[in-house]
Enzyme design. Sequence first.
Site, mmCIF file in Angstrom:
data_model
loop_
_atom_site.group_PDB
_atom_site.id
_atom_site.type_symbol
_atom_site.label_atom_id
_atom_site.label_comp_id
_atom_site.label_asym_id
_atom_site.label_seq_id
_atom_site.Cartn_x
_atom_site.Cartn_y
_atom_site.Cartn_z
ATOM 1 N N ASP A 11 -10.206 19.718 23.265
ATOM 2 C CA ASP A 11 -10.911 18.576 22.685
ATOM 3 C C ASP A 11 -12.053 18.927 22.011
ATOM 4 O OD1 ASP A 11 -11.414 16.070 21.619
ATOM 5 O OD2 ASP A 11 -12.745 15.699 23.352
ATOM 6 N N SER A 12 -12.517 18.411 21.128
ATOM 7 C CA SER A 12 -14.074 18.597 20.431
ATOM 8 C C SER A 12 -15.059 18.772 21.508
ATOM 9 C CB SER A 12 -14.081 17.912 19.106
ATOM 10 O OG SER A 12 -14.421 16.484 19.862
ATOM 11 N N CYS A 74 -7.238 15.515 21.370
ATOM 12 C CA CYS A 74 -8.191 15.223 20.361
ATOM 13 C C CYS A 74 -7.346 14.493 19.130
ATOM 14 C CB CYS A 74 -8.886 16.409 19.814
ATOM 15 S SG CYS A 74 -10.150 16.248 18.556
ATOM 16 N N GLU A 158 -20.738 11.485 24.145
ATOM 17 C CA GLU A 158 -21.115 13.042 24.479
ATOM 18 C C GLU A 158 -22.788 12.910 25.187
ATOM 19 O OE1 GLU A 158 -19.814 16.126 24.147
ATOM 20 O OE2 GLU A 158 -18.060 15.121 23.433
ATOM 21 N N CYS A 190 -9.379 7.643 19.549
ATOM 22 C CA CYS A 190 -10.287 8.960 19.821
ATOM 23 C C CYS A 190 -10.334 9.009 21.215
ATOM 24 C CB CYS A 190 -11.543 8.825 19.229
ATOM 25 S SG CYS A 190 -12.716 9.869 19.727
ATOM 26 N N HIS A 192 -12.616 10.074 23.249
ATOM 27 C CA HIS A 192 -13.929 9.676 23.700
ATOM 28 C C HIS A 192 -14.048 8.034 23.986
ATOM 29 C CE1 HIS A 192 -14.893 13.781 21.917
ATOM 30 N NE2 HIS A 192 -16.172 13.299 22.685
#
Length: 275
Positions: A11-12, A74, A158, A190, A192
């Site tokens: 993932d990013s 992602c 994040e 997403c 996240h």
Amino acid sequence: MSDARPIGLFDSGIGGLTVLKALSAELPNENYIYFGDTARAPYGNKSSGSVTQYAEQTTRFLLRQNVKALIVACNTVSAVAMARIEELAGDIPVFEVISPLVEDVSAFLKGREHARIGVLATRRTVASRQYPEAIARRAGETIQVEQIACPLFVNLVEEGIWHDQLAEAAVDHYLSVWRQNTPDAVLLGCTHYPLLKPLIEAYLPQATVLESGPALSRVVAEALARSDMRHEDTGGSRIFYCTDALDTFVDAAVSFLGEAATNTTQIHLKDIECI
């Protein structure tokens, strides 16, 4: 036959850990290698060309670890770079997060001719129109799909801010348009965003909120079983790599997974950019 080769996922940043958690619940005996590109996160505001370049580098790195399957954890990468990843992977099976979530919403919509579906995603995923087009193909043109780009959600997660007043304010900022006219289901487009799921469900109590991790995990489990690639021995392992902010990544892994990510290594970008 028991295939002990690891499953690689990336993932990013740290959002893909929500997918790893779901995979570990579905396939607890597997060995996993997780790669979080924390130095270049978030991907959602980057160009398609940049995202594809980053995905190529990470894919090459994971393939060198002798993975038996590759999970693109992602949505942004799943939306813009799958063709290139599959080309690089060759015979290694590749799984993305969009199709399984679309299948889940299709099951939710069964028997309904008309419904409203909300999609929360990054700017790049929204611009790709992958979700509206996939839902139209799978569930029909009569299903109304409304997308909202929520770029701040990734930054909040994040930074470990997903359960306080700042996160609540961000949810209100993006979702107030749906407060009086709530969609039947809301897709978290997403990886996240599941950390914000409790706040989203509280804000839109009439909506069914769906995420990709559980759906993807079922797809992966079935595919590995069909190919006789499951690892049946007990005691699966986890290895983690990140490209920046090692301490922050390790702390986040505890919050995401409920246990310490003790086997974590920080990789410098120059070491993967030349692969």
